[in-house]
Design a protein around this motif. Structure first.
Motif, PDB file in Angstrom:
ATOM      1  N   THR A 150      -3.588 -43.461   3.210  1.00  0.00           N
ATOM      2  CA  THR A 150      -2.697 -44.511   3.688  1.00  0.00           C
ATOM      3  C   THR A 150      -1.726 -43.950   4.721  1.00  0.00           C
ATOM      4  OG1 THR A 150      -2.785 -45.551   1.514  1.00  0.00           O
ATOM      5  CG2 THR A 150      -1.018 -46.253   2.989  1.00  0.00           C
ATOM      6  N   GLN A 151      -1.527 -44.668   5.811  1.00  0.00           N
ATOM      7  CA  GLN A 151      -0.533 -44.254   6.792  1.00  0.00           C
ATOM      8  C   GLN A 151       0.850 -44.263   6.145  1.00  0.00           C
ATOM      9  OE1 GLN A 151       0.506 -47.020   9.928  1.00  0.00           O
ATOM     10  NE2 GLN A 151       0.721 -45.383  11.422  1.00  0.00           N
ATOM     11  N   ASN A 152       1.516 -43.133   6.188  1.00  0.00           N
ATOM     12  CA  ASN A 152       2.831 -43.025   5.545  1.00  0.00           C
ATOM     13  C   ASN A 152       3.927 -43.261   6.573  1.00  0.00           C
ATOM     14  OD1 ASN A 152       5.016 -42.509   3.932  1.00  0.00           O
ATOM     15  ND2 ASN A 152       4.607 -40.335   3.670  1.00  0.00           N
ATOM     16  N   ILE A 153       3.996 -44.477   7.074  1.00  0.00           N
ATOM     17  CA  ILE A 153       4.961 -44.805   8.116  1.00  0.00           C
ATOM     18  C   ILE A 153       6.386 -44.796   7.593  1.00  0.00           C
ATOM     19  CG2 ILE A 153       4.845 -47.313   7.769  1.00  0.00           C
ATOM     20  CD1 ILE A 153       4.948 -45.446  11.163  1.00  0.00           C
ATOM     21  N   TYR A 154       6.564 -44.969   6.283  1.00  0.00           N
ATOM     22  CA  TYR A 154       7.913 -45.065   5.727  1.00  0.00           C
ATOM     23  C   TYR A 154       8.641 -43.726   5.688  1.00  0.00           C
ATOM     24  CZ  TYR A 154       6.879 -49.863   4.435  1.00  0.00           C
ATOM     25  OH  TYR A 154       6.560 -51.191   4.491  1.00  0.00           O
ATOM     26  N   ASP A 155       7.916 -42.634   5.901  1.00  0.00           N
ATOM     27  CA  ASP A 155       8.585 -41.343   6.014  1.00  0.00           C
ATOM     28  C   ASP A 155       8.858 -40.961   7.461  1.00  0.00           C
ATOM     29  OD1 ASP A 155       8.899 -40.939   3.334  1.00  0.00           O
ATOM     30  OD2 ASP A 155       7.200 -39.588   3.081  1.00  0.00           O
ATOM     31  N   ASP A 156       8.497 -41.844   8.393  1.00  0.00           N
ATOM     32  CA  ASP A 156       8.899 -41.671   9.787  1.00  0.00           C
ATOM     33  C   ASP A 156      10.400 -41.994   9.870  1.00  0.00           C
ATOM     34  OD1 ASP A 156       9.607 -43.171  12.447  1.00  0.00           O
ATOM     35  OD2 ASP A 156       7.853 -41.943  12.927  1.00  0.00           O
ATOM     36  N   PRO A 157      11.230 -41.087  10.374  1.00  0.00           N
ATOM     37  CA  PRO A 157      12.689 -41.303  10.359  1.00  0.00           C
ATOM     38  C   PRO A 157      13.122 -42.599  11.031  1.00  0.00           C
ATOM     39  CG  PRO A 157      12.187 -39.027  10.933  1.00  0.00           C
ATOM     40  CD  PRO A 157      10.878 -39.764  10.936  1.00  0.00           C
ATOM     41  N   SER A 192       5.524 -42.861  -0.085  1.00  0.00           N
ATOM     42  CA  SER A 192       6.665 -42.366   0.674  1.00  0.00           C
ATOM     43  C   SER A 192       7.660 -41.609  -0.209  1.00  0.00           C
ATOM     44  CB  SER A 192       7.392 -43.535   1.354  1.00  0.00           C
ATOM     45  OG  SER A 192       8.657 -43.136   1.832  1.00  0.00           O
ATOM     46  N   GLU A 193       7.903 -40.360   0.142  1.00  0.00           N
ATOM     47  CA  GLU A 193       8.920 -39.574  -0.555  1.00  0.00           C
ATOM     48  C   GLU A 193      10.304 -40.171  -0.323  1.00  0.00           C
ATOM     49  OE1 GLU A 193       8.564 -37.291  -2.669  1.00  0.00           O
ATOM     50  OE2 GLU A 193       6.836 -36.001  -2.247  1.00  0.00           O
ATOM     51  N   ASN A 194      10.545 -40.704   0.875  1.00  0.00           N
ATOM     52  CA  ASN A 194      11.836 -41.328   1.157  1.00  0.00           C
ATOM     53  C   ASN A 194      12.100 -42.496   0.220  1.00  0.00           C
ATOM     54  OD1 ASN A 194      12.529 -39.627   3.242  1.00  0.00           O
ATOM     55  ND2 ASN A 194      11.863 -41.006   4.871  1.00  0.00           N
ATOM     56  N   MET A 195      11.090 -43.327   0.041  1.00  0.00           N
ATOM     57  CA  MET A 195      11.227 -44.482  -0.839  1.00  0.00           C
ATOM     58  C   MET A 195      11.484 -44.045  -2.280  1.00  0.00           C
ATOM     59  SD  MET A 195      11.008 -47.351   0.777  1.00  0.00           S
ATOM     60  CE  MET A 195      10.276 -48.225   2.156  1.00  0.00           C
ATOM     61  N   ASN A 217       3.997 -52.540  16.858  1.00  0.00           N
ATOM     62  CA  ASN A 217       5.199 -51.724  17.031  1.00  0.00           C
ATOM     63  C   ASN A 217       6.355 -52.422  16.327  1.00  0.00           C
ATOM     64  OD1 ASN A 217       3.752 -49.898  18.651  1.00  0.00           O
ATOM     65  ND2 ASN A 217       4.181 -51.088  20.485  1.00  0.00           N
ATOM     66  N   TRP A 218       6.302 -52.371  14.993  1.00  0.00           N
ATOM     67  CA  TRP A 218       7.337 -52.992  14.157  1.00  0.00           C
ATOM     68  C   TRP A 218       8.200 -51.890  13.557  1.00  0.00           C
ATOM     69  CZ3 TRP A 218       7.540 -53.327   8.489  1.00  0.00           C
ATOM     70  CH2 TRP A 218       8.603 -54.130   8.040  1.00  0.00           C
ATOM     71  N   LEU A 219       9.451 -51.793  14.018  1.00  0.00           N
ATOM     72  CA  LEU A 219      10.412 -50.767  13.600  1.00  0.00           C
ATOM     73  C   LEU A 219      10.079 -49.394  14.140  1.00  0.00           C
ATOM     74  CD1 LEU A 219      11.066 -51.778   9.867  1.00  0.00           C
ATOM     75  CD2 LEU A 219      12.326 -52.493  11.905  1.00  0.00           C
ATOM     76  N   ALA A 220       8.802 -49.107  14.351  1.00  0.00           N
ATOM     77  CA  ALA A 220       8.353 -47.861  14.976  1.00  0.00           C
ATOM     78  C   ALA A 220       7.020 -48.146  15.655  1.00  0.00           C
ATOM     79  CB  ALA A 220       8.203 -46.743  13.942  1.00  0.00           C
TER      80      ALA A 220
END
Length: 242
Positions: free
Chosen positions: A2-9, A74-77, A180-183
């Motif tokens: 899975t694309q881990n977009i949520y760990d993109d700052p 996501s580790e951030n989540m 390109n939503w949020l990133a």
């Protein structure tokens, strides 16, 4: 994977500013409709796939769930979810839904909010969920509606009378959609309504309820700016049983 977009700052910073990230379930427009489909939580073993900040996990525990497992890629989540959760009945783990493993007959309810439309191997995920549910168990989830996700250029257009038109295109062409939503470069997986429902049926689920979410009159009284959401469905809510 899975694309881990949520760990993109940049993405995570933008996501953290969304109303649903600040206010939790109360900030999600579709939550009242989802809540109406929820079973009584008392004594249930629950899994939340793509748990994010853990809002639903905490809600399920507060409403009597015996155990709640929140999974996210996501580790951030997960860091935020753990920091905001003090209930011992709630546990969070790192997991890629493309390669998910769950114990057999371990859950009464599997829930997911706006995560499955990122998954390419949806049929495999459904097979994993089905074997993880107890007899009579439920899968309840929301995704972006296929009409919302399908267009190559997903943005409103103006018509000759000054109204808004959603430019539906490439609906029958399933596969990745890059937005390109949020990133930049967020990849979603478009499937038609028919494909989604038939995959559920072939995986052994009985479809109980399908809702193409739209704001109610009460919603519009409180949020007049939501009126445009009646022009096309943004969310698809599906409730099933094994």
């Amino acid at each position: 994977m899975t694309q881990n977009i949520y760990d993109d700052p940049d993405f995570f910073e933008g996501y953290s500013r969304l109303q649903r990230s600040i206010d939790g379930l109360a900030g999600a427009a579709e939550w009242p409709a989802i809540r109406a489909l929820m079973p009584d939580m008392k004594g249930l073993d629950v899994a939340d796939l793509g748990c994010g900040f853990g809002w639903f996990c905490r809600w399920a525990a507060e409403h009597g769930a015996a155990s709640v497992l929140g999974l996210d890629v996501s580790e951030n989540m997960l860091e935020r979810a753990r920091a905001e959760t003090a209930d011992a009945r709630v546990r969070y783990d790192l997991a890629d839904l493309e390669k998910l493993q769950l114990p057999k007959a371990g859950f009464d309810l599997v829930y997911s909010s706006l995560a499955f439309h990122y998954i390419e191997g949806f049929a495999g995920l459904l097979a994993t969920i089905h074997q993880a549910l107890k007899p009579g168990g439920r899968l309840l989830f929301s995704i972006e509606h296929p009409i919302y996700m399908a267009p190559r250029q997903p943005k409103w257009l103006d018509d000759a009378e000054g109204g808004k038109i959603w430019p539906l295109s490439a609906y029958q062409i399933e596969g990745p959609r890059v937005t390109n939503w949020l990133a930049e470069g967020v990849v979603k997986q478009h499937r038609t309504m028919g494909t989604t429902l038939n995959l559920l049926i072939r995986s052994g689920f009985a479809i109980v309820h399908v809702e193409e979410w739209s704001p109610s009159d009460e919603d519009l009284a409180a949020h007049p700016d939501w009126a445009i959401e009646r022009e096309r469905p943004m969310f698809l809510l599906i409730s099933t049983r094994t």
